[in-house]
Scaffold this motif. Structure first.
Motif, PDB file in Angstrom:
ATOM      1  N   GLN A  78      12.275   8.451   5.779  1.00  0.00           N
ATOM      2  CA  GLN A  78      11.248   7.490   5.390  1.00  0.00           C
ATOM      3  C   GLN A  78       9.999   8.183   4.843  1.00  0.00           C
ATOM      4  O   GLN A  78       9.210   7.560   4.136  1.00  0.00           O
ATOM      5  CB  GLN A  78      10.899   6.577   6.574  1.00  0.00           C
ATOM      6  N   HIS A  79       9.846   9.470   5.147  1.00  0.00           N
ATOM      7  CA  HIS A  79       8.736  10.216   4.549  1.00  0.00           C
ATOM      8  C   HIS A  79       8.891  10.301   3.036  1.00  0.00           C
ATOM      9  O   HIS A  79       7.907  10.414   2.308  1.00  0.00           O
ATOM     10  CB  HIS A  79       8.685  11.629   5.147  1.00  0.00           C
ATOM     11  N   PHE A  80      10.127  10.225   2.563  1.00  0.00           N
ATOM     12  CA  PHE A  80      10.401  10.280   1.124  1.00  0.00           C
ATOM     13  C   PHE A  80      10.488   8.878   0.528  1.00  0.00           C
ATOM     14  O   PHE A  80       9.939   8.608  -0.541  1.00  0.00           O
ATOM     15  CB  PHE A  80      11.715  11.032   0.877  1.00  0.00           C
ATOM     16  N   HIS A  81      11.168   7.985   1.219  1.00  0.00           N
ATOM     17  CA  HIS A  81      11.460   6.654   0.668  1.00  0.00           C
ATOM     18  C   HIS A  81      10.409   5.611   1.030  1.00  0.00           C
ATOM     19  O   HIS A  81      10.414   4.516   0.463  1.00  0.00           O
ATOM     20  CB  HIS A  81      12.828   6.175   1.170  1.00  0.00           C
ATOM     21  N   GLY A  82       9.536   5.927   1.952  1.00  0.00           N
ATOM     22  CA  GLY A  82       8.565   4.949   2.422  1.00  0.00           C
ATOM     23  C   GLY A  82       9.123   4.148   3.586  1.00  0.00           C
ATOM     24  O   GLY A  82      10.335   4.127   3.838  1.00  0.00           O
ATOM     25  N   THR A  83       8.247   3.458   4.297  1.00  0.00           N
ATOM     26  CA  THR A  83       8.665   2.717   5.488  1.00  0.00           C
ATOM     27  C   THR A  83       9.713   1.672   5.161  1.00  0.00           C
ATOM     28  O   THR A  83      10.680   1.474   5.900  1.00  0.00           O
ATOM     29  CB  THR A  83       7.444   2.047   6.141  1.00  0.00           C
ATOM     30  N   SER A  84       9.551   0.975   4.035  1.00  0.00           N
ATOM     31  CA  SER A  84      10.498  -0.080   3.669  1.00  0.00           C
ATOM     32  C   SER A  84      11.779   0.489   3.076  1.00  0.00           C
ATOM     33  O   SER A  84      12.808  -0.195   3.062  1.00  0.00           O
ATOM     34  CB  SER A  84       9.873  -1.045   2.661  1.00  0.00           C
ATOM     35  N   GLY A  85      11.720   1.694   2.543  1.00  0.00           N
ATOM     36  CA  GLY A  85      12.907   2.317   1.987  1.00  0.00           C
ATOM     37  C   GLY A  85      13.032   2.232   0.484  1.00  0.00           C
ATOM     38  O   GLY A  85      13.664   3.078  -0.126  1.00  0.00           O
TER      39      GLY A  85
END
Length: 300
Positions: A78-85
């Motif tokens: 999620q550090h790459f894709h963000g919390t929502s993905g």
């Protein structure tokens, strides 16, 4: 008409690959089977359903898969894709996953359409490993199998030794790589050949709904972190290779995957001439042309 099933952990690159498949001409997307990985399984399932709803393709079945690897727990990206993905807020999906499990769905589809289904696996390989455990010989019934994973004889991206998908479930990766089934593997060395710069990404436009959504996901990814200067392609390459094999040159190998220890998930060439067609070079120009054709990406 090619029939494909995508095994996925919907993050940014997964979402773009799914949209590519939906937009590709004369391709039937016969299902999405969801596995944990980039985001927790529940979030990945929601992303898959929301993505399909948003582009008017809720007819595509979505199946629950593994929320845990064969051993331990999934890592998170999620550090790459963000919390929502997927970096783009989508409305709450109105459709629901089918009641079958991913494994039962895959086994039934492969038995019903032997030699007709292309499997594209772009997340941890847990669902495919469980499929072979519960229904031995199922993978051999696929027309072809394209996988994004591993960092063969090269540095990883989640540890110094391992690529994220193989690291998430190294035992599953080991079992699938040693199932004796012909497959195409797009590893990190291939992915590092293809990238989109910040300037290029922010200049792109599309008039097509799927292309526009894919671009919003890419552009939002850059806007989330001003330090991001380029985006590597991962799952997009595996999807393109599944539908247009000429986008890659490959070499045949056998692979060894480290199951545990400090180098868990590391992958090395064990021998030449095996059943795995390992990506060697990506035809970047052809890949970008495919994305332009399918998603309608064009410069301002």
């Amino acid at each position: 008409m090619p029939r494909i099933i995508i095994d996925t952990d919907p993050g940014v690159d997964d979402a773009i690959a799914i949209l590519m498949a939906l937009a590709a001409p004369s391709v039937e997307v016969a299902g999405l089977t969801v596995v944990g990985g980039n985001v927790p399984h529940a979030r990945g399932l929601r992303n898959a359903l929301a993505l399909l709803d948003f582009v008017g393709r809720s007819d595509v079945p979505v199946l629950r898969g593994s929320n845990r690897p064969l051993k331990g727990r999934f890592a998170s990206a999620q550090h790459f894709h963000g919390t929502s993905g997927i970096t783009r807020r989508l409305p709450e999906p109105t459709t629901r996953p089918l009641p079958q499990s991913s494994v039962d769905f895959l086994a039934a589809q492969l038995a019903r359409f032997p030699g007709e289904i292309t499997l594209v696996a772009i997340g941890p390989l847990t669902n495919l490993a469980r499929l072979e455990r519960q229904y031995p010989g199922s993978l051999a019934k696929a027309a072809s199998l394209a996988i994004m994973g591993g960092s063969v004889d090269s540095p990883g991206n989640i540890t110094p030794h391992a690529e994220f998908n193989f690291y998430c479930d190294p035992l599953a990766a080991h079992e699938v790589m040693n199932a004796g089934v012909p497959l195409t593997l797009v590893d990190l060395a291939a992915c590092r050949q293809v990238f989109l710069s910040r300037d290029e990404a922010l200049r792109l436009r599309s008039r097509r709904p799927m292309g526009k959504l894919a671009l919003e996901i890419v552009q939002n990814w850059f806007r989330a972190d001003r330090g991001r200067e380029s985006m590597l392609f991962y799952d997009q390459i595996a999807l393109a290779a599944a539908l247009c094999p000429k986008v890659l040159t490959t070499r045949q190998v056998q692979l060894a995957v480290q199951i545990d220890g400090d180098e868990a998930g590391a992958s090395q060439t064990a021998a030449a001439g095996g059943p795995i067609a390992l990506a060697k070079e990506v035809d970047v120009e052809q890949l970008m042309a495919l994305m332009g054709d399918w998603l309608g990406w064009e410069r301002e």
